[in-house]
Scaffold this motif. Structure first.
Motif, mmCIF file in Angstrom:
data_model
loop_
_atom_site.group_PDB
_atom_site.id
_atom_site.type_symbol
_atom_site.label_atom_id
_atom_site.label_comp_id
_atom_site.label_asym_id
_atom_site.label_seq_id
_atom_site.Cartn_x
_atom_site.Cartn_y
_atom_site.Cartn_z
ATOM 1 N N GLU A 1 8.439 3.465 -12.665
ATOM 2 C CA GLU A 1 7.002 3.260 -12.843
ATOM 3 C C GLU A 1 6.617 1.822 -12.530
ATOM 4 N N GLY A 2 7.560 0.912 -12.744
ATOM 5 C CA GLY A 2 7.274 -0.494 -12.504
ATOM 6 C C GLY A 2 7.152 -0.883 -11.053
ATOM 7 N N ILE A 3 7.291 0.082 -10.140
ATOM 8 C CA ILE A 3 7.217 -0.263 -8.723
ATOM 9 C C ILE A 3 5.863 -0.860 -8.365
ATOM 10 N N GLY A 4 4.887 -0.606 -9.194
ATOM 11 C CA GLY A 4 3.563 -1.179 -8.966
ATOM 12 C C GLY A 4 3.528 -2.695 -9.109
ATOM 13 N N LYS A 5 4.594 -3.265 -9.687
ATOM 14 C CA LYS A 5 4.669 -4.729 -9.798
ATOM 15 C C LYS A 5 4.922 -5.395 -8.450
ATOM 16 N N LEU A 6 5.417 -4.624 -7.477
ATOM 17 C CA LEU A 6 5.785 -5.213 -6.181
ATOM 18 C C LEU A 6 4.530 -5.420 -5.343
ATOM 19 N N VAL A 7 3.678 -6.286 -5.815
ATOM 20 C CA VAL A 7 2.331 -6.429 -5.256
ATOM 21 C C VAL A 7 2.335 -7.041 -3.859
ATOM 22 N N ASN A 8 3.460 -7.627 -3.431
ATOM 23 C CA ASN A 8 3.534 -8.210 -2.088
ATOM 24 C C ASN A 8 4.149 -7.265 -1.063
ATOM 25 N N LEU A 9 4.449 -6.040 -1.494
ATOM 26 C CA LEU A 9 5.125 -5.094 -0.609
ATOM 27 C C LEU A 9 4.222 -4.728 0.570
ATOM 28 N N ASP A 10 4.784 -4.868 1.766
ATOM 29 C CA ASP A 10 4.069 -4.543 2.995
ATOM 30 C C ASP A 10 4.551 -3.215 3.588
ATOM 31 N N VAL A 11 5.862 -2.921 3.440
ATOM 32 C CA VAL A 11 6.464 -1.708 4.004
ATOM 33 C C VAL A 11 7.271 -1.010 2.922
ATOM 34 N N LEU A 12 7.028 0.285 2.747
ATOM 35 C CA LEU A 12 7.823 1.102 1.827
ATOM 36 C C LEU A 12 8.287 2.341 2.581
ATOM 37 N N ARG A 13 9.625 2.441 2.788
ATOM 38 C CA ARG A 13 10.201 3.597 3.478
ATOM 39 C C ARG A 13 11.016 4.415 2.475
ATOM 40 N N LEU A 14 10.768 5.709 2.480
ATOM 41 C CA LEU A 14 11.508 6.619 1.606
ATOM 42 C C LEU A 14 11.994 7.821 2.413
ATOM 43 N N THR A 15 12.394 7.586 3.653
ATOM 44 C CA THR A 15 12.726 8.659 4.584
ATOM 45 C C THR A 15 13.921 9.486 4.105
ATOM 46 N N SER A 16 13.787 10.805 4.203
ATOM 47 C CA SER A 16 14.885 11.750 3.939
ATOM 48 C C SER A 16 15.468 11.613 2.538
ATOM 49 N N CYS A 17 14.648 11.262 1.579
ATOM 50 C CA CYS A 17 15.062 11.334 0.169
ATOM 51 C C CYS A 17 14.623 12.725 -0.316
ATOM 52 N N THR A 18 15.446 13.711 -0.043
ATOM 53 C CA THR A 18 15.027 15.107 -0.125
ATOM 54 C C THR A 18 14.779 15.596 -1.548
ATOM 55 N N LEU B 1 5.706 10.432 -6.304
ATOM 56 C CA LEU B 1 5.522 8.987 -6.177
ATOM 57 C C LEU B 1 4.802 8.519 -7.438
ATOM 58 N N PRO B 2 5.222 7.409 -8.048
ATOM 59 C CA PRO B 2 4.579 6.958 -9.285
ATOM 60 C C PRO B 2 3.099 6.642 -9.063
ATOM 61 N N GLU B 3 2.293 6.859 -10.098
ATOM 62 C CA GLU B 3 0.872 6.536 -10.006
ATOM 63 C C GLU B 3 0.655 5.045 -9.769
ATOM 64 N N THR B 4 1.603 4.222 -10.256
ATOM 65 C CA THR B 4 1.431 2.774 -10.103
ATOM 66 C C THR B 4 1.521 2.325 -8.654
ATOM 67 N N ILE B 5 1.836 3.244 -7.749
ATOM 68 C CA ILE B 5 1.864 2.876 -6.335
ATOM 69 C C ILE B 5 0.490 2.377 -5.891
ATOM 70 N N GLY B 6 -0.542 2.773 -6.643
ATOM 71 C CA GLY B 6 -1.888 2.310 -6.325
ATOM 72 C C GLY B 6 -2.050 0.807 -6.445
ATOM 73 N N ASN B 7 -1.120 0.134 -7.161
ATOM 74 C CA ASN B 7 -1.189 -1.329 -7.299
ATOM 75 C C ASN B 7 -0.704 -2.062 -6.054
ATOM 76 N N LEU B 8 -0.080 -1.336 -5.114
ATOM 77 C CA LEU B 8 0.492 -2.001 -3.927
ATOM 78 C C LEU B 8 -0.618 -2.252 -2.913
ATOM 79 N N SER B 9 -1.469 -3.182 -3.236
ATOM 80 C CA SER B 9 -2.687 -3.401 -2.448
ATOM 81 C C SER B 9 -2.407 -3.964 -1.066
ATOM 82 N N ARG B 10 -1.215 -4.534 -0.847
ATOM 83 C CA ARG B 10 -0.898 -5.114 0.460
ATOM 84 C C ARG B 10 -0.081 -4.172 1.345
#
Length: 808
Positions: A688-705, A710-719
């Motif tokens: 859930e804390g992934i929303g703290k990564l506020v400087n994240l520009d690229v998030l790849r989750l390919t083939s994680c079957t 995805l956590p709701e906190t993903i909305g914090n990744l404004s960049r």
């Protein structure tokens, strides 16, 4: 009907019945004729691959994996029957059933392109180290973490010239009674491997050995454990290949050969080096019609030998012209010049191919230069100046580009027969030569254009390359060209070499390493490879100038050399395990003493908690973890991870099979710009804390079957500008806060047709492109009027599954 089919019918048979039904209907029911043709075309294109995969599934008891396809086919057969009853005037029912037929086509395509590919990805998650040798269907994980690879002989090249007579001679020798071992010998590049591959595909040979032909590339450092495990698994797929010692494994193999009536068998050991005769001795068994065929640059006098002669002039000219001239090449190269260059190769196939390719498309002046410079000669690289000169002539065009030549010479720092990850080379060149990533990939393509390397793209995805993702790109190099790089790197005295490449067998350290009066080494790149017999008696060397360190090994436990501690200029460290199991690394604390370290790449290593040390790696920018055990790596510990890695901006995690969930400790790394988690099939949740990564520009989750949400906190990744959830098959809903990603420009959703899109998706006003499959594209149609800048891209899919052949 579908239930009956799923109950045990062979998928190839029912597939053929459906195809036959469609073809028959196309001739009698005109109302659907165009739709019949489209469906028949799809079925015809994938039928051979389906049948081949079915045979592999039977061999390894995985027939359940095609159960879903059998059910789809059963429904398809019912649908074809219903369509045949539609009258030509019934337009409403025609429209309805045309849509149903299109849906059938999409279901079959989806199974082949997504479900089947997921099966392939699962089976291949431990294959990057030996990716050229392991098979996606014949290789599997036996439950103990042991990957058992393919024993299937590779296909020979498409153009094989002058091998008919040697093939017949070798067959006569092989079929002769009383001969148990035959060694095909000759200089490097004489075509020994090509001859043996051609022999393995010969119908008489297949009949003689009842298709029980097993092929292994041995190389300089043979691994009997791997050979035994593969053979035991292929002979008895239901069994788990375990043994306490080599002797135990050999006894098990002999017993199985005897009891399972497998004594009729041909074992091919390709590229056995001098001094490795004991490997052949160990695999010799007194069984009827059990034979071993060896290829080697050396002659093993104790065994029957077949010496491969050079090509005669006619065959040599045919091969040379095939390499040197394009099909529509109209340039007029004087015939006498062509003859002189061809003759100077002395019938050596590799020299003919390399020299021909180096001259392909070159002006007449270059041909004349070649004809004048090189005398006639025949030998391998290190014992014949002529062949060396010819191979070095392919570097002539690099003389004016010292940076590109340096990049070529760096390739020798990776193990023989190793598929080199392009991402590792890019990181290396960025640090050594202060290139940006685009320049590094340009250099790779330049080397490929000059036939100095082969670029192998495992999965075609042009869009990923645009976004600087090279996880599926690998570099292969012929052994002689690798040796040329090592030869050129070793011309200077040891202490003055720019790159120092050391291959240690046992505890045989080179003399300069053992000298009491140590001279400071000036190398910027140091590569040290060790085998399983090395005892980690490292001694001490002074290498203060090293900026890139490559350590490759093949042991269950590995001790980092203490002399690393004094490498104050080290920027990039690669730890590369070529063994079967993930390696436990001791002296891991040494990494934290490297104050200038910017990048770390670990392959098949058990990674401890990354915040275990109070020392800080202030310069570290990137961590790459490939096929590692990392379940403890990001657990929250006594130290805050952002304090240990205050400037870490990129993490790559690929094929890490034990990753089920990410620890909250990772979320302390608020400075992260890129986070890539790919092919981690057991990953179920993100913190859930992934929303703290506020400087994240690229998030790849390919083939994680197995990733379901995805956590709701993903909305914090404004960049965030790039999000990739391709082939995350378990994601059915986007988080409700997805609309808060106001800077999102590119979204990858290939293989996500089961994912529903919430209305809030219309808030993504900066979204420029969605890359997805056709079914997902339909879902975006209703949103495009609200997103005027959006472009939905459906990459062309390869329906005939040719990409599977890379792994077979």
């Amino acid at each position: 009907m579908a239930a009956d089919l799923a109950g045990g019918a062979a998928v190839g048979a029912v597939f053929g019945e459906l195809l036959g039904g469609v073809v028959a209907a196309s001739k009698t029911v005109a109302i659907f004729r165009e739709t019949w043709k489209e469906l028949a075309s799809i079925l015809s294109s994938i039928k051979p691959v389906i049948e081949q995969i079915e045979s592999f599934n039977k061999l390894f008891d995985k027939e359940q994996e095609t159960k879903q396809l059998v059910e789809i086919i059963g429904k398809g057969q019912k649908l074809v029957g219903k369509c045949c009853k539609v009258r030509s005037w019934d337009l409403i029912r025609k429209i309805y059933y045309v849509q149903k037929l299109h849906g059938l086509s999409k279901s079959i395509e989806r199974f082949c392109l997504i479900d089947m590919q997921t099966h392939q990805t699962r089976d291949m998650k431990m294959m990057l180290v030996e990716i050229g040798r392991l098979s996606s269907k014949e290789g599997s994980n036996n439950g103990n973490g042991v990957v058992v690879g393919s024993c299937k002989a590779p296909q020979p090249p498409e153009i094989v010239v002058g091998f008919d007579e040697p093939l017949n001679d070798l067959k006569l020798k092989l079929f002769k009674d009383g001969v148990s071992v035959i060694v095909v010998s000759g200089p490097g590049g004489s075509g020994k491997t090509i001859l043996v591959k051609k022999l393995c595909q010969d119908e008489h040979v297949k009949e003689k050995f009842d298709c029980k032909i097993f092929y292994f590339n041995v190389s300089k450092t043979p691994n009997l454990e791997v050979i035994l495990k593969r053979l035991l698994h292929v002979i008895d797929p239901a069994g788990v290949p375990e043994f306490q010692s080599e002797e135990d494994g050999l006894n098990q193999l002999k017993d199985k050969l005897e009891h399972l009536a497998m004594n009729c068998m041909l074992l091919v050991l390709d590229d056995v080096w001098s001094g490795c005769e004991t490997l052949v001795d160990k695999l010799m068994f007194n069984l009827s019609n059990y034979k071993i065929l060896v290829t080697s640059r050396s002659s093993f006098r104790r065994f029957d030998a077949y010496y491969l002669k050079p090509l005669n002039d006619d065959n040599a000219m045919t091969l040379f012209r095939h390499s040197a001239f394009l099909q529509n090449d109209r340039r007029c190269i004087p015939e006498d010049v062509v003859n002189k260059v061809m003759e100077s190769c002395k019938g050596l196939p590799l020299a003919l191919a390399v020299v021909g390719k180096s001259l392909c498309g070159q002006p007449v002046a270059m041909w004349r230069k070649q004809a004048k410079q090189h005398s006639k000669g025949l030998s391998i690289l290190h014992s014949n100046a002529d062949l060396l000169a010819y191979l070095e002539s392919s570097l002539d065009t690099l003389d004016s580009q010292s940076e590109l030549k340096d990049c070529y010479l760096d390739l020798g720092s990776f193990p023989e027969d190793h598929r080199i990850p392009a991402a590792a080379l890019i990181d290396m060149w960025v640090e050594l030569y202060e290139l940006d990533e685009d320049d590094a990939i340009i250099n790779l393509n330049k080397l490929s254009d000059r036939n100095l390397i082969n670029l192998v793209l495992v999965r075609k995805d042009d869009q990923s390359e645009v976004d600087d993702c090279y996880n599926d790109l690998f570099v292969m190099q012929h052994d002689l060209l690798r040796e040329l790089a090592i030869y050129r790197s070793g011309l200077d005295p040891v202490e003055k070499r720019e790159r120092l490449i050391v291959e240690l067998s046992g505890n045989n350290l080179p003399n300069w390493w053992l000298e009491e009066k140590k001279q400071q080494l000036g190398a910027r790149l140091l590569s040290v490879s060790t085998d399983e017999t090395f005892s980690f008696n490292w001694g001490y060397i002074q290498a203060p100038e090293v900026e890139v360190l490559v350590l490759s090994f093949r042991t269950r436990n590995y001790m980092l050399p203490v002399f690393m501690e004094k490498m104050d200029k080290l920027k990039f460290l690669i730890l590369m395990n070529d063994g079967i199991y993930p390696t436990e690394v001791t002296n891991f604390w040494l990494l934290y003493s490297l104050s200038n370290l910017k990048r770390i790449r670990l392959e098949k290593v058990s990674v401890p908690s990354l915040d275990m040390c109070s020392l800080h790696l202030k310069s570290l920018r990137k961590i790459s973890l490939v096929m590692c055990n990392i379940s403890q790596a990001f657990e929250k510990g006594t130290n805050k991870m952002s304090d240990v890695f205050p400037n870490l901006s990129e993490i790559e995690i690929d094929y890490c099979d034990d990753l089920v969930e990410l620890g909250e400790g990772l979320c302390d790394l608020v400075q992260l710009v890129k986070l890539s988690i790919t092919n981690c099939h057991k990953l179920r949740t993100l913190p859930e804390g992934i929303g703290k990564l506020v400087n994240l520009d690229v998030l790849r989750l390919t083939s994680c079957t197995e990733l379901a949400t995805l956590p709701e906190t993903i909305g914090n990744l404004s960049r965030l500008t790039i999000l990739d959830i391709s082939d995350c098959l378990s994601i059915t809903y986007m988080p409700s806060r997805i609309g808060e990603l106001h800077n999102l420009k590119k979204l990858y959703m290939r293989g996500c047709s089961g994912c529903n899109l919430p209305p809030i998706i219309t808030k993504l006003q900066h979204l420029e492109e969605v890359i997805c499959d056709e079914e997902t594209a339909y879902k975006w149609e209703s949103f495009q009027s609200y997103l005027p800048n959006l472009r939905v891209t459906v990459p062309e899919e390869n329906i005939n599954l040719d990409w599977l052949q890379i792994f077979m």
